[in-house]
Motif scaffolding. Structure first.
Motif, mmCIF file in Angstrom:
data_model
loop_
_atom_site.group_PDB
_atom_site.id
_atom_site.type_symbol
_atom_site.label_atom_id
_atom_site.label_comp_id
_atom_site.label_asym_id
_atom_site.label_seq_id
_atom_site.Cartn_x
_atom_site.Cartn_y
_atom_site.Cartn_z
ATOM 1 N N SER A 1 0.928 -1.138 0.081
ATOM 2 C CA SER A 1 0.155 0.009 0.061
ATOM 3 C C SER A 1 1.021 1.259 0.106
ATOM 4 O O SER A 1 1.985 1.135 0.651
ATOM 5 C CB SER A 1 -0.971 0.022 1.173
ATOM 6 N N LEU B 1 -4.020 7.789 1.093
ATOM 7 C CA LEU B 1 -3.860 6.536 0.796
ATOM 8 C C LEU B 1 -4.004 6.690 -0.798
ATOM 9 O O LEU B 1 -4.687 6.898 -1.413
ATOM 10 C CB LEU B 1 -4.887 5.652 1.084
ATOM 11 N N ARG C 1 -2.553 4.133 -3.001
ATOM 12 C CA ARG C 1 -2.857 2.767 -3.654
ATOM 13 C C ARG C 1 -3.041 2.113 -2.451
ATOM 14 O O ARG C 1 -2.269 1.759 -1.593
ATOM 15 C CB ARG C 1 -1.501 2.370 -4.427
ATOM 16 N N THR C 2 -4.168 1.190 -2.780
ATOM 17 C CA THR C 2 -4.606 0.225 -1.868
ATOM 18 C C THR C 2 -4.015 -1.056 -2.091
ATOM 19 O O THR C 2 -3.874 -1.816 -3.342
ATOM 20 C CB THR C 2 -6.033 -0.041 -1.378
ATOM 21 N N GLY D 1 -5.208 -2.464 4.071
ATOM 22 C CA GLY D 1 -6.177 -1.667 3.865
ATOM 23 C C GLY D 1 -6.498 -0.465 4.462
ATOM 24 O O GLY D 1 -5.744 -0.139 5.517
ATOM 25 N N ALA D 2 -7.486 0.599 3.989
ATOM 26 C CA ALA D 2 -7.448 1.775 4.596
ATOM 27 C C ALA D 2 -8.093 1.752 5.983
ATOM 28 O O ALA D 2 -7.626 2.421 6.872
ATOM 29 C CB ALA D 2 -8.731 2.532 3.840
ATOM 30 N N GLU D 3 -9.022 0.724 6.523
ATOM 31 C CA GLU D 3 -9.530 0.563 7.698
ATOM 32 C C GLU D 3 -8.203 0.150 8.542
ATOM 33 O O GLU D 3 -8.358 0.721 10.140
ATOM 34 C CB GLU D 3 -10.465 -0.544 7.821
ATOM 35 N N VAL E 1 -8.422 8.942 1.381
ATOM 36 C CA VAL E 1 -8.150 7.886 0.177
ATOM 37 C C VAL E 1 -8.253 8.743 -1.149
ATOM 38 O O VAL E 1 -9.177 9.540 -1.293
ATOM 39 C CB VAL E 1 -9.022 6.960 0.218
#
Length: 215
Positions: free
Chosen positions: A182, A193, A195-196, A200-202, A213
């Motif tokens: 990421s 963010l 690139r995931t 992950g974002a969470e 994001v």
């Protein structure tokens, strides 16, 4: 003629790491395993070597090479204006599949491509990669594939694409994951963010709740 070393064998691994570090010091290219995919690496402070890396991949300067480091402490000499949130991300996810885009020290004499004063930096979670980085220092490392082809998860695939443009191949067996890192931009007040990937974002927001994001 490219040389290849089996890093699952202790003797071959020791020899391979020594030869790889020597090759990078000579301005040559090496292939190394990481915790995501295999990478092609060069001396980050040699513009000619980084140019050869981009050429071997068939990649333009508009896609500058990331830099891998063997320790978070290396950041002190590479980046500037590194926020508290950025350090919290380092503490939480390094070594691992998180790349941080930060402003590099203006005094650094390197040319990674058209990076516009920034550097994408990561500490990989792979013992062979970390040993090489600790032996040599920061390296420009990009995925070991020709541009437009899948990133390789084993040394065979990397060697098939890159051939003798690489001096030393370090074969660490198949990489544990094909998911890329990421990428989080920490150049501004709020981490973004870009690139995931593997994280992950969470999960990132557990450390930096204000993470944005990119669209």
């Amino acid at each position: 003629m490219a040389r290849r070393y089996d890093c699952t064998d202790a003797t071959d691994r020791k020899t391979g790491l020594r030869e790889a570090a020597s090759a990078v010091r000579r301005g040559e290219l090496v292939v190394l395993p990481t915790d995501t995919v295999y990478g092609i690496g060069a001396d980050a402070f040699s513009p000619d070597a980084v140019g050869d890396l981009l050429e071997a991949k068939g990649r333009g300067r508009n896609m500058p090479s990331p830099v891998l480091v063997g320790s978070p402490n290396t950041l002190h000499g590479l980046v500037t204006d590194f926020s508290e949130a950025a350090w919290e991300l380092v503490d939480a996810f390094w070594p691992g599949a998180l790349t941080l885009v930060a402003r590099h020290q203006p005094s650094l004499t390197w040319d990674l491509g058209d990076a516009r004063g920034t550097v994408a930096v990561r500490m990989p979670l792979h013992p062979v990669a970390i040993e090489l980085l600790k032996e040599f220092g920061p390296m420009a490392v990009s995925s070991a594939n020709l541009t437009g082809h899948p990133a390789p998860q084993d040394c065979d695939a990397a060697q098939e694409m890159l051939g003798d443009s690489v001096a030393v191949y370090l074969d660490g067996g198949p990489t544990p994951d094909s998911v890329p890192s990421s990428i989080v931009d920490v150049t501004g007040r709020t981490p973004v963010l870009l690139r995931t990937g593997a994280i992950g974002a969470e999960e990132l927001r557990k450390v930096v709740p204000d993470l944005e994001v990119a669209p």
